[in-house]
Write a protein that holds these residues in place. Structure first.
Motif, PDB file in Angstrom:
ATOM      1  N   ARG A 382       1.067  -1.390  -0.093  1.00 15.04           N
ATOM      2  CA  ARG A 382      -0.002   0.064  -0.075  1.00 15.04           C
ATOM      3  C   ARG A 382       0.905   1.186   0.019  1.00 15.04           C
ATOM      4  O   ARG A 382       0.829   1.977   0.788  1.00 15.04           O
ATOM      5  CB  ARG A 382      -0.897   0.017   1.254  1.00 15.04           C
ATOM      6  N   ASP A 385      -0.468   4.634   1.292  1.00 16.16           N
ATOM      7  CA  ASP A 385      -0.789   4.842   2.718  1.00 16.16           C
ATOM      8  C   ASP A 385       0.413   5.164   3.470  1.00 16.16           C
ATOM      9  O   ASP A 385       1.587   5.029   3.096  1.00 16.16           O
ATOM     10  CB  ASP A 385      -1.373   3.405   3.339  1.00 16.16           C
ATOM     11  N   ALA A 437      -5.130   6.195   4.539  1.00 14.77           N
ATOM     12  CA  ALA A 437      -5.306   5.011   3.373  1.00 14.77           C
ATOM     13  C   ALA A 437      -5.946   5.700   2.303  1.00 14.77           C
ATOM     14  O   ALA A 437      -6.768   6.641   2.292  1.00 14.77           O
ATOM     15  CB  ALA A 437      -6.281   3.908   3.666  1.00 14.77           C
TER      16      ALA A 437
END
Length: 475
Positions: A382, A385, A437
């Motif tokens: 991710r 993030d 996020a």
């Protein structure tokens, strides 16, 4: 009719969506750029086509909207005073929207204008803490949206000999090739923090840590109006790995006031900063030292303490009764940060002010220290993030402490309830953790948790656990 917070959030998201649509129809696509040495913690949101020309001049437009909702449950409090944080379950929120408009009127001369709108309700009317938990809270003054000018300034770049450096298109920066050795002059309306105490990991409460002690040094009483902006002149000298900065900014007419005093030789905030950038194992870091000197009519805590005792004025803001002449307030701090890997970095700040006089513009702290780390989510697939963890400790000078313990009340703090229930002084300690996020292409959603021990420096109250939800969008 008062607009509900959920309606404000919807309005903000819709405004960004509309602005993105308009920008894609008006502005030319930005040229590609090379990757940075380490992952960006300033904003993981990808650039949209927001740079082009208008009437033959290079221009850009960016914008942001941020909604923050904070809550805490009942906490322990054996007593409370006029400026105590409410011990009952509470909710606070802020919503902001900003446009960043820029134009290059000459090869090395840019002008920028940032209209802004803010709405929100702070915990306990913005009282009861030294390190407030939402960096946007100082701008909000109720549920009704307030429109104002945040920035309106000119930036002049004077290039000297040196390597070429490309400054990429971003908010308040049109793509520009400059020299590594250059002088930059900024004049007009802006925030002192736009120029000083920059940090890759702890700077912007809209996308990083929310607490004021992570926006900058908490004990740095920088000149500003009640929203955090001012008018002034700043100079920066970039000399390869060194940067030297200095500025003079307008001070408010009264402490923490909205109106500024334009008598810039009688009332002002000066600061200087020296920064040294470096690489360790090819990973960037820096160390900087900042000092400030304020001058304006302020109350001295010793005078205010004497007033409380002599007039039996416990439970009052006696500082309002002893402002008679201009005072000098000074402070100095050090800031360091270092990337440990491409996706992980650490930082630390420490600051001390002389503590003789009341707060001019920022918050109630005379010494502060904060440490923390920031990390991107590449290791768990991710990369857009981010997560941050920090710890802070804030303290008061003996002069401010004596005033509070005698029964005086300050601007943001003061738990005096009776002669037997004054502040039981101990440093305020705050830990903070956040996770952001990327939910869609240009929208972040995040959770933030803050644990406050000894709120407003009083061991008789707290601890307080504050949970926050944040949504942030850019174009």
């Amino acid at each position: 009719m008062t607009r509900k917070p959920d309606s404000l959030l919807l309005l903000g998201v819709l405004s960004v969506t509309l602005s993105v649509f308009l920008s894609t129809t008006v502005f030319a696509q930005k040229a590609g750029s090379g990757a940075d040495q380490v992952a960006s913690f300033a904003s993981p949101i990808q650039d949209l086509p927001t740079e082009g020309t208008l009437f033959g001049l290079p221009v850009n437009i960016h914008g942001q909207t941020t909604y923050i909702n904070q809550r805490y449950n009942n906490f322990t409090s054996s007593y409370s005073g006029m400026n105590s944080l409410n011990a009952d379950k509470a909710m606070s929120y802020t919503w902001s929207g900003t446009l960043y408009l820029g134009a290059r009127i000459a090869p090395n001369t840019d002008v920028y204008f940032n209209p802004e709108v803010v709405s929100g309700v702070a915990f306990s009317g913005l009282t009861g803490l030294g390190g407030f938990t939402n960096g946007e809270a100082t701008k909000a003054n109720g549920a009704a949206a307030k429109f104002y000018s945040a920035r309106a300034f000119v930036r002049q770049t004077l290039n000297q000999e040196g390597d070429k450096v490309v400054l990429e298109n971003e908010a308040n920066q049109i793509t520009q090739t400059v020299s590594s050795n250059r002088v930059v002059i900024t004049g007009g309306q802006f925030s002192t923090l736009d120029i000083f105490d920059d940090s890759r990991y702890a700077k912007d409460p809209r996308i990083q840590f929310m607490n004021w002690g992570n926006m900058t040094y908490l004990a740095y009483d920088y000149a500003a109006d009640a929203r955090g902006y001012s008018w002034g002149l700043a100079g920066e000298w970039y000399l390869d790995n060194w940067v030297m900065r200095a500025s003079r900014m307008l001070a408010p007419k009264s402490p923490n006031g909205r109106d500024l005093n334009w008598q810039i030789f009688n009332s002002y905030g000066d600061q200087v900063e020296v920064e040294r950038q470096h690489y360790i194992a090819k990973l960037p870091g820096k160390v900087s030292v900042l000092a400030y000197r304020n001058k304006m009519i302020l109350a001295r805590f010793q005078d205010a303490t004497n007033y409380v005792i002599q007039n039996n004025a416990q439970g009052t803001q006696a500082i309002n009764n002893v402002r008679s002449s201009a005072q000098i307030k000074t402070g100095v701090g050090i800031h360091g940060e270092q990337a440990l890997t491409k996706d992980l970095g650490i930082y630390a700040r420490a600051f001390t002010s002389d503590g003789h006089t009341e707060t001019m513009s920022f918050t109630e702290a005379d010494n502060s220290i904060s440490v923390g780390l920031g990390m991107n989510g590449s290791s768990w697939q991710r990369p857009k993030d981010s997560v941050g963890i920090s710890m802070m400790q804030n303290g008061l000078s003996s002069y401010r402490r004596s005033y509070l313990q005698s029964g005086g009340v300050s601007y943001f703090i003061g738990d005096y309830a009776s002669r037997n229930q004054t502040i039981s002084y101990t440093p305020e300690r705050i830990s903070e953790v956040y996770y952001n996020a990327m939910v869609v292409h240009n929208v972040l959603a995040g959770l933030n948790f803050q644990h406050v021990i000894n709120p407003a420096y009083n061991a008789a109250r707290g601890p307080v656990n504050i949970l926050s939800f944040r949504i942030h969008a850019e174009f």
